[in-house]
Design an enzyme around this catalytic site. Structure first.
Site, PDB file in Angstrom:
ATOM      1  CG  LEU A  24      -1.934  -1.133   1.322  1.00  0.00           C
ATOM      2  CD1 LEU A  24      -2.676  -1.064   2.648  1.00  0.00           C
ATOM      3  CD2 LEU A  24      -2.925  -1.068   0.171  1.00  0.00           C
ATOM      4  CB  VAL A  32       1.809  -0.062   4.854  1.00  0.00           C
ATOM      5  CG1 VAL A  32       0.457  -0.553   5.359  1.00  0.00           C
ATOM      6  CG2 VAL A  32       2.469   0.845   5.881  1.00  0.00           C
ATOM      7  CE  LYS A  47       1.893   2.243  10.337  1.00  0.00           C
ATOM      8  NZ  LYS A  47       2.173   3.309  11.336  1.00  0.00           N
ATOM      9  CG  ASP A 141       2.456  14.761  12.809  1.00  0.00           C
ATOM     10  OD1 ASP A 141       2.390  15.892  12.287  1.00  0.00           O
ATOM     11  OD2 ASP A 141       2.980  13.780  12.257  1.00  0.00           O
TER      12      ASP A 141
END
Length: 490
Positions: A24, A32, A47, A141
């Site tokens: 991905l 990933v 992951k 974040d």
């Protein structure tokens, strides 16, 4: 350090529960991949983190922190971590698969969103961020790149690599996150408590949702920081008055004067069309663990796992094959759309759909008018000593007695329709229908922070006075049902 180590077997053996698929994306520490969980058939994102790339202490700390925090969270709008598998060369982090990608790409594709669509996304973001803060975690974040959308367009807050644990009386100083979304105190290197910088970032996200651009932007970083510190930006004329009021309350340079999430929740723009499951704080993970889904437990047991081992692992939050199967089934079969108690719409709306035939609804006008006391006052609530399931069963029995048609959209959430017919006598031995009023409403049972259950009835469509008339009959019938149940128990 990262999770359960299953030993030194081969990769194929350790990942025997998954069929790895296409890649991905690639990140700083690895890649990933999408994968299929063999036992349930549901997709996950894995992951694959290279230990060689994690030799840098800062990178290792980022991964360690993200795993620790994601293990803590159970929330419909925060990405779920299912398990961590370690090998000598790699660390495999199995997470929720989110099909539709980043919010950033969605904004780029659609441009600015209208108030209703932006509000739905923003309400879900705030719900997830508020949950983080309640669990003493500041994200640090927040940006559209770190907010994912599932196949239904629902939000999943992700990437907790820069997050940190908040402690009472302690302040943070680390300057981190994307510059465009960073609060003035962060870019200035000042101390901050935590929640206030997430509120600022959410304000920038809201601006991006409604405007399709950023409030603070400059290719030159020093110039960008000057703009952020001064708090100077423009509000486009197309913004609604309520949005024009809310955004400046979030993008206040002085963190002490910046709106809090509790205050934001009371803002008119935010409260408009707020789904009821978002109107109260989500239960903590420890509270949710006390409410295990028996239907899903049965399905996992049918896969060959022992019931006692499964419940013990779930309650102690042990990561194993059985608990991974449980949570994958839970997340994919009970999707939250409007419920307080994890009530969600199933992939197939099963059962409890009463056949609808308005022409055959009997005359209830006489029932309502003859049974209601003349001087009756509104009742705020009634005490029922029962489990949520028993309460809903009692409510459904009363609805059936009132000839209400309903369909179930969650364990504690149903949509209803009720026809109120008015008759006039023609002077012979029959009655002619003079008019017909149809009321549509939704019923929801939800849990309050003090472990009480509230029964909510909300009108969706139909005359207000007829709806209130129905509510009075419903309360009366519920009281009668409760008194009857109590008398039988004596």
């Amino acid at each position: 350090m990262y999770g359960t180590d299953r030993g030194g077997g081969s990769v194929d053996t350790l990942l025997q529960n998954y069929k790895l698929g296409k890649t991905l994306g690639h990140g700083s520490f690895g890649k990933v991949k999408v994968a299929e969980h063999v036992l349930t058939g549901y997709k996950v994102a894995i992951k694959i983190l290279s230990r060689r790339k994690l030799k840098n202490p800062e990178m290792e700390e980022k991964v360690r922190r993200e795993i620790k925090i994601c293990r803590l969270f159970v929330h419909p709008h925060i990405i779920r971590l299912y398990e961590v598998i370690e090998t000598p060369l790699d660390i495999y982090v199995v997470m929720e698969y989110v099909k539709s990608g980043e919010l950033f790409d969605y904004i780029v594709e659609k441009g600015r969103l209208n108030d209703n669509e932006a509000r739905k996304i923003f309400q879900q973001i705030i719900s997830g961020v508020e949950y983080c803060h309640r669990n003493m975690v500041v994200h640090r974040d927040l940006k559209p790149e770190n907010i994912l959308l599932d196949s239904r367009g629902n939000v999943k807050v992700a990437d907790f690599g820069l997050s940190n644990i908040m402690r009472d009386g302690h302040f943070l100083r680390t300057s981190c996150g994307s510059p465009n979304y960073a609060a003035p105190e962060v870019v200035s290197g000042k101390l901050y408590a935590g929640p206030e910088i997430d509120v600022w970032s959410c304000g920038v996200i809201l601006y991006a949702l409604l405007c399709g651009t950023l409030p603070f932007d400059d290719e030159n970083i020093p110039n960008l920081f000057k703009k952020i510190k001064s708090g100077i930006y423009t509000l486009p004329s197309h913004l609604s008055p309520e949005a024009r009021d809310l955004i400046p309350r979030m993008l206040v340079v002085d963190p002490m004067k910046r709106i809090t999430i509790a205050e934001l929740r009371q803002h008119h723009w935010f409260k408009s069309q707020l789904p009821r499951y978002l109107a109260v704080p989500a239960p903590d993970a420890t509270d949710q663990l006390k409410k295990l889904d028996e239907d899903i437990i049965t399905k996992v047991v049918n896969m060959g796992f022992a019931r006692s081992d499964l419940t013990r692992s779930l309650q102690s939050r042990v990561q194993d094959d059985a608990t991974v199967a449980y949570y994958l089934l839970f997340d994919n079969q009970t999707r939250v759309v409007g419920g307080y108690l994890g009530a969600g719409i199933s992939e197939s709306l099963e059962g409890n759909l009463a056949a609808m035939n308005i022409d055959n609804v009997p005359d209830r006008d006489h029932l309502l008018r003859s049974n209601l006391p003349g001087e009756r006052k509104w009742q705020v609530g009634m005490k029922i000593t029962a489990s949520p399931r028993d309460i809903m069963t009692q409510i459904l029995e009363v609805l059936r007695s009132l000839n209400v048609c309903w369909k179930k959209i969650g364990p504690y959430n149903i949509k209803c329709i009720w026809a109120h017919l008015l008759y006039e006598n023609d002077g012979i031995n029959s009655a002619n229908i003079r008019s017909q009023n149809v009321v549509k409403f939704e019923i929801q049972l939800y849990k309050t922070p003090d472990d009480r259950y509230l029964f909510d009835v909300q009108r969706v469509k139909g005359p207000q006075l007829v709806f209130l008339d129905f509510c009075a009959a419903l309360i009366l019938q519920l009281e009668t049902s409760i008194l009857y149940t109590r008398s039988n128990c004596l």
